[in-house]
Design a protein around this motif. Sequence first.
Motif, PDB file in Angstrom:
ATOM      1  N   ASP A  95       0.846  -1.184   0.000  1.00 43.37           N
ATOM      2  CA  ASP A  95       0.000   0.000   0.000  1.00 43.37           C
ATOM      3  C   ASP A  95       0.887   1.241   0.000  1.00 43.37           C
ATOM      4  O   ASP A  95       1.200   1.805   1.047  1.00 43.37           O
ATOM      5  CB  ASP A  95      -0.920  -0.026   1.220  1.00 43.37           C
ATOM      6  N   ARG A 124      -2.678   1.392  -4.707  1.00 44.41           N
ATOM      7  CA  ARG A 124      -4.032   1.061  -4.228  1.00 44.41           C
ATOM      8  C   ARG A 124      -5.116   1.306  -5.277  1.00 44.41           C
ATOM      9  O   ARG A 124      -6.206   0.770  -5.163  1.00 44.41           O
ATOM     10  CB  ARG A 124      -4.347   1.762  -2.918  1.00 44.41           C
ATOM     11  N   GLU A 125      -4.818   2.088  -6.280  1.00 42.45           N
ATOM     12  CA  GLU A 125      -5.783   2.279  -7.365  1.00 42.45           C
ATOM     13  C   GLU A 125      -5.863   1.017  -8.234  1.00 42.45           C
ATOM     14  O   GLU A 125      -6.911   0.700  -8.782  1.00 42.45           O
ATOM     15  CB  GLU A 125      -5.376   3.475  -8.234  1.00 42.45           C
ATOM     16  N   CYS A 177      -4.403  -2.223  -7.209  1.00 40.03           N
ATOM     17  CA  CYS A 177      -4.615  -3.379  -6.329  1.00 40.03           C
ATOM     18  C   CYS A 177      -5.557  -2.896  -5.238  1.00 40.03           C
ATOM     19  O   CYS A 177      -5.131  -2.254  -4.280  1.00 40.03           O
ATOM     20  CB  CYS A 177      -3.309  -3.884  -5.734  1.00 40.03           C
ATOM     21  N   GLN A 178      -6.823  -3.170  -5.423  1.00 42.33           N
ATOM     22  CA  GLN A 178      -7.837  -2.703  -4.480  1.00 42.33           C
ATOM     23  C   GLN A 178      -8.108  -3.812  -3.473  1.00 42.33           C
ATOM     24  O   GLN A 178      -8.588  -4.890  -3.838  1.00 42.33           O
ATOM     25  CB  GLN A 178      -9.089  -2.271  -5.226  1.00 42.33           C
ATOM     26  N   ASN A 179      -7.773  -3.520  -2.233  1.00 40.19           N
ATOM     27  CA  ASN A 179      -7.822  -4.517  -1.175  1.00 40.19           C
ATOM     28  C   ASN A 179      -9.167  -5.239  -1.111  1.00 40.19           C
ATOM     29  O   ASN A 179     -10.206  -4.606  -1.029  1.00 40.19           O
ATOM     30  CB  ASN A 179      -7.504  -3.868   0.174  1.00 40.19           C
ATOM     31  N   LYS A 215     -10.774  -6.610  -3.384  1.00 39.25           N
ATOM     32  CA  LYS A 215     -11.549  -6.579  -4.630  1.00 39.25           C
ATOM     33  C   LYS A 215     -10.830  -7.403  -5.697  1.00 39.25           C
ATOM     34  O   LYS A 215     -11.444  -8.233  -6.350  1.00 39.25           O
ATOM     35  CB  LYS A 215     -11.775  -5.156  -5.115  1.00 39.25           C
ATOM     36  N   ASN A 216      -9.534  -7.114  -5.883  1.00 45.58           N
ATOM     37  CA  ASN A 216      -8.765  -7.892  -6.857  1.00 45.58           C
ATOM     38  C   ASN A 216      -7.456  -8.406  -6.268  1.00 45.58           C
ATOM     39  O   ASN A 216      -6.605  -8.906  -6.973  1.00 45.58           O
ATOM     40  CB  ASN A 216      -8.496  -7.090  -8.134  1.00 45.58           C
ATOM     41  N   LEU A 221      -3.696  -5.827  -0.194  1.00 43.11           N
ATOM     42  CA  LEU A 221      -2.654  -4.824   0.035  1.00 43.11           C
ATOM     43  C   LEU A 221      -1.962  -5.121   1.353  1.00 43.11           C
ATOM     44  O   LEU A 221      -2.612  -5.499   2.332  1.00 43.11           O
ATOM     45  CB  LEU A 221      -3.253  -3.416   0.088  1.00 43.11           C
ATOM     46  N   TYR A 226     -10.946 -12.559  -7.136  1.00 42.41           N
ATOM     47  CA  TYR A 226      -9.969 -11.489  -7.318  1.00 42.41           C
ATOM     48  C   TYR A 226      -9.536 -11.369  -8.777  1.00 42.41           C
ATOM     49  O   TYR A 226      -9.261 -10.270  -9.259  1.00 42.41           O
ATOM     50  CB  TYR A 226      -8.753 -11.701  -6.418  1.00 42.41           C
ATOM     51  N   SER A 278      -9.717  -8.081 -10.994  1.00 39.63           N
ATOM     52  CA  SER A 278      -8.574  -7.543 -11.737  1.00 39.63           C
ATOM     53  C   SER A 278      -8.962  -7.169 -13.161  1.00 39.63           C
ATOM     54  O   SER A 278      -8.585  -6.108 -13.662  1.00 39.63           O
ATOM     55  CB  SER A 278      -7.422  -8.557 -11.766  1.00 39.63           C
ATOM     56  N   ILE A 281     -10.967  -3.932 -13.094  1.00 35.65           N
ATOM     57  CA  ILE A 281     -10.110  -2.765 -12.841  1.00 35.65           C
ATOM     58  C   ILE A 281      -9.236  -2.464 -14.055  1.00 35.65           C
ATOM     59  O   ILE A 281      -9.063  -1.303 -14.432  1.00 35.65           O
ATOM     60  CB  ILE A 281      -9.269  -2.981 -11.564  1.00 35.65           C
TER      61      ILE A 281
END
Length: 170
Positions: free
Chosen positions: A92, A97-98, A100-102, A104-105, A108, A134, A138, A141
């Motif tokens: 992180d 973080r934009e 790899c969204q904790n 979500k995909n 972190l 995830y 990915s 995103i």
Amino acid sequence: EKVVEAFSLALKKVPDAELLIVGDGIAKPELEKLVREKGIEDKVKFPGRIMPPKLQEVYRTGTLFVTASKTETQGIVLIEAAATGLPLVAVDAGAVRELCQNKKNGLLCKPDNVRQMARAMVKILSDKKLQEQYGAGSLEIAKKHDINHTLSRFEEIYQIAIQLTSSKTS
């Protein structure tokens, strides 16, 4: 080296895992040495530099993408990995973080927290359903970072900036 250290810990819970470190950077000799010191040379491969389109094939053979970089400015490798549907484990820091969204995909981790990174690797590698969830995140995103979507968004931002500037001068 943080990824190698975390992977070494993760191997205790997922002994079938393998790590592929792509690239020929200046850190490669030190990483090879660390792998030997950890006694995990049979689990870690160093194929060297791989360029597209072969690189996309490498991503597709993976189960998970991991980075400990604290200096990802544009996050190209994260976008590439996400675009192939890989779950991510990243630190992180910066713009990461934009991409790899904790939860979500991917997951972190705090920078330099090797144990947390190892736990994240184990969690994803041990759960096929989580890998699929995830991985789908990915892809979603990555679509937002597609060149056509990005160019359209830049145009919108420029139009708003032009309108704001115009309204101030009139």
